[in-house]
Design an enzyme around this catalytic site. Structure first.
Site, PDB file in Angstrom:
ATOM      1  N   CYS A  82       0.801  -1.228   0.000  1.00 32.91           N
ATOM      2  CA  CYS A  82       0.000   0.000   0.000  1.00 32.91           C
ATOM      3  C   CYS A  82       0.831   1.274   0.000  1.00 32.91           C
ATOM      4  CB  CYS A  82      -0.936  -0.003   1.205  1.00 32.91           C
ATOM      5  SG  CYS A  82      -2.099  -1.386   1.229  1.00 32.91           S
ATOM      6  N   HIS A 112      11.831   1.910   6.371  1.00 37.08           N
ATOM      7  CA  HIS A 112      11.637   0.472   6.155  1.00 37.08           C
ATOM      8  C   HIS A 112      12.107  -0.298   7.393  1.00 37.08           C
ATOM      9  CE1 HIS A 112      11.251  -3.358   4.240  1.00 37.08           C
ATOM     10  NE2 HIS A 112      11.144  -2.862   3.026  1.00 37.08           N
ATOM     11  N   HIS A 133      -3.020  20.057   5.308  1.00 34.56           N
ATOM     12  CA  HIS A 133      -3.896  18.902   5.076  1.00 34.56           C
ATOM     13  C   HIS A 133      -3.098  17.613   5.239  1.00 34.56           C
ATOM     14  CE1 HIS A 133      -6.632  21.867   3.272  1.00 34.56           C
ATOM     15  NE2 HIS A 133      -5.593  22.288   2.573  1.00 34.56           N
ATOM     16  N   HIS A 167      -3.349   7.285   4.097  1.00 34.48           N
ATOM     17  CA  HIS A 167      -3.735   5.998   3.494  1.00 34.48           C
ATOM     18  C   HIS A 167      -4.910   5.385   4.240  1.00 34.48           C
ATOM     19  CE1 HIS A 167      -3.692   1.912   2.122  1.00 34.48           C
ATOM     20  NE2 HIS A 167      -3.202   1.451   3.260  1.00 34.48           N
ATOM     21  N   HIS A 220     -15.024   4.727   3.394  1.00 34.70           N
ATOM     22  CA  HIS A 220     -16.446   4.401   3.324  1.00 34.70           C
ATOM     23  C   HIS A 220     -16.914   4.231   1.882  1.00 34.70           C
ATOM     24  CE1 HIS A 220     -20.835   5.293   3.398  1.00 34.70           C
ATOM     25  NE2 HIS A 220     -20.786   4.617   4.534  1.00 34.70           N
ATOM     26  N   ASN A 272     -10.340   0.202   0.909  1.00 30.24           N
ATOM     27  CA  ASN A 272      -8.886   0.288   0.829  1.00 30.24           C
ATOM     28  C   ASN A 272      -8.465  -0.167  -0.565  1.00 30.24           C
ATOM     29  OD1 ASN A 272      -6.128   0.007   0.990  1.00 30.24           O
ATOM     30  ND2 ASN A 272      -6.115  -1.136   2.909  1.00 30.24           N
TER      31      ASN A 272
END
Length: 467
Positions: free
Chosen positions: A169, A248, A335, A339, A368, A372
């Site tokens: 992702c 990572h 802002h 994710h 919503h 995802n």
């Protein structure tokens, strides 16, 4: 003699001016701009209603009442609505036996829709694309998906191509980093970044709870993004990249194992989401923010945090149980583009960064409406901000993504002009935020909680009520 003196003393000065100009000119051409982006909205015949979701769950013969009750609880609290999208093979009843072509067709449907739209809207021919970066984590084919795009659009022979897999992702920020690196060394380039996930070959049909959760969260989607470092296109650009940080934690076993594709005990391949995932995400987020904070926050906020932390440490004995000092990222960021990893991820980041519901609204509404969508979810969240006309010239947008590995990647964008395109949200933006994010699953399937696991049997003629 005077001319010779002028040349003798003047040449070094003019050469110095030339070097300064070269440095400034090179710096101007190293900037990374977003020209435009397009989020894919699958057709309505791929929309997952409550009733159809129940039918899909019922078709899995490996599930019993305990799994039904677990899934009901997970879906009810997931934050996902009734208008998300699934791959076509789900609607054909073939999730237990997907074909190779199912994954390819799912991706091509997205490619042809989103790439066509973003190129046409900006008047850019496929032959003008200098760099192509494609990131689809869980579908590998030969020729590559990037090669399929090149073949379909008949792109140039000298195009630079990067086909990324397995990045999860957080792949969007990784792809941006690749484009950024190229732009630092080559002038006047246009890049096309394509990001999505193929769910067709990765729908889990076993009964392992940690793996079946992925079916509740992941949905079909994708984005195509145009980027450039051409100074001539600066006035058309939407965003300018300010900085990017990648973290990572793959060397830590707990983080590595928290989010991983594997087989269950019956040999069904799926995506395992471990109980340690929230902890791994928090640690990766903290380390990432430690690096990016000095790059994006004003000195006064960094000093305030340092002083408060020092005072708290010195008075630790008398402040046990007190509130932990938190950096106020809103002092340097307008802002937060987060994710949509799930309700727990959004809540966790909101708590750690002390964000308001207004800050979290774009991520919650995207979860919503679209679920995802893996690495492409950031662009749906950004689209929500734009559709709500939140993005004004000079605003700073912080993107934060998480991915298997375990990774946390972030980057800061500057808004270059007032934005207000309704994009993929056009048909529903006026309905958001809704009065409630509750979905109808509990109302329709709540009776499952009252069933006895020892006697429960789903009648063969049971019909799920209409929505």
């Amino acid at each position: 003699m005077d001319l010779i003196s002028i040349l003798f003393y003047g040449l070094p000065f003019f050469y110095l001016l030339f070097l300064i100009w070269k440095i400034i000119d090179r710096k101007r051409h190293q900037n990374c701009y977003i020209l435009d982006y397009e989020c894919h909205k699958p057709t309505d015949d791929r929309m997952l209603s409550t009733k159809f979701s129940g039918e899909v769950i019922r078709r899995n013969k490996h599930l019993g009442i305990n799994e039904y009750q677990f899934l009901l609880k997970a879906i009810v609290s997931s934050g996902i609505g009734e208008q998300t999208y699934a791959p076509r093979m789900i609607f054909y009843g073939r999730e237990a036996c997907p074909t190779y072509e199912d994954g390819i067709l799912e991706m091509e449907e997205f490619f042809h829709d989103s790439i066509d739209k973003v190129l046409k809207r900006n008047g850019i021919s496929p032959s003008e694309i200098d760099v192509l970066v494609v990131n689809i984590s869980m579908l590998t084919c030969m020729p590559s998906l990037a090669a399929r795009i090149i073949n379909y659009y008949k792109m140039r022979e000298d195009i630079k191509v990067y086909n990324i897999t397995g990045m999860g992702c957080s792949a969007s920020v990784i792809a941006i980093n690749i484009v950024q690196s190229i732009f630092k060394n080559e002038k006047n380039k246009v890049a096309l970044m394509v990001t999505s996930e193929s769910l067709s070959p990765n729908w889990y049909t076993g009964n392992n709870r940690s793996m079946i959760l992925a079916n509740c969260l992941f949905r079909s989607g994708g984005s195509a993004i145009l980027l450039t470092n051409k100074v001539a296109l600066k006035n058309k650009a939407m965003f300018k990249l300010k900085c990017l940080v990648r973290t990572h934690h793959g060397a830590k076993d707990e983080a590595y194992d928290s989010c991983i594709q594997k087989e269950d005990d019956q040999g069904h391949i799926g995506f395992h989401l471990d109980k340690t995932l929230p902890k791994a995400a928090t640690k990766a987020l903290v380390d990432n923010l430690k690096t990016i904070a000095p790059l994006i926050l004003p000195v006064r906020e960094l000093l305030r945090f340092a002083i408060v932390s020092l005072v708290r440490k010195m008075n630790w004995g008398s402040t046990k149980g007190g509130a932990r000092p938190v950096v106020n990222f809103k002092t340097g960021v307008d802002h937060i583009c987060l994710h949509t990893g799930g309700k727990a991820v959004i809540d966790g980041v909101g708590t750690n960064l002390n964000l308001s519901e207004y800050d979290l609204e774009p991520a919650r509404m995207t979860l919503h409406r679209f679920g995802n969508t893996s690495a492409s979810s950031l662009w749906y969240v950004l689209g929500y901000m734009e559709a709500k006309k939140r993005l004004k010239k000079g605003d700073k947008v912080l993107m934060i993504s998480f991915g298997a590995g375990f990774k946390c990647n972030s980057c800061l964008w500057e808004v270059l002009r007032d934005l207000g395109n309704e994009n993929v949200w056009k048909d529903c933006i006026d309905n958001y935020p809704p009065k409630t994010l509750a979905n109808p699953f509990l109302e329709k399937f709540g009776w499952l909680h009252d069933e006895d696991p020892n006697t429960f049997v789903v009648p063969d003629d049971y019909v799920i009520p209409d929505d």
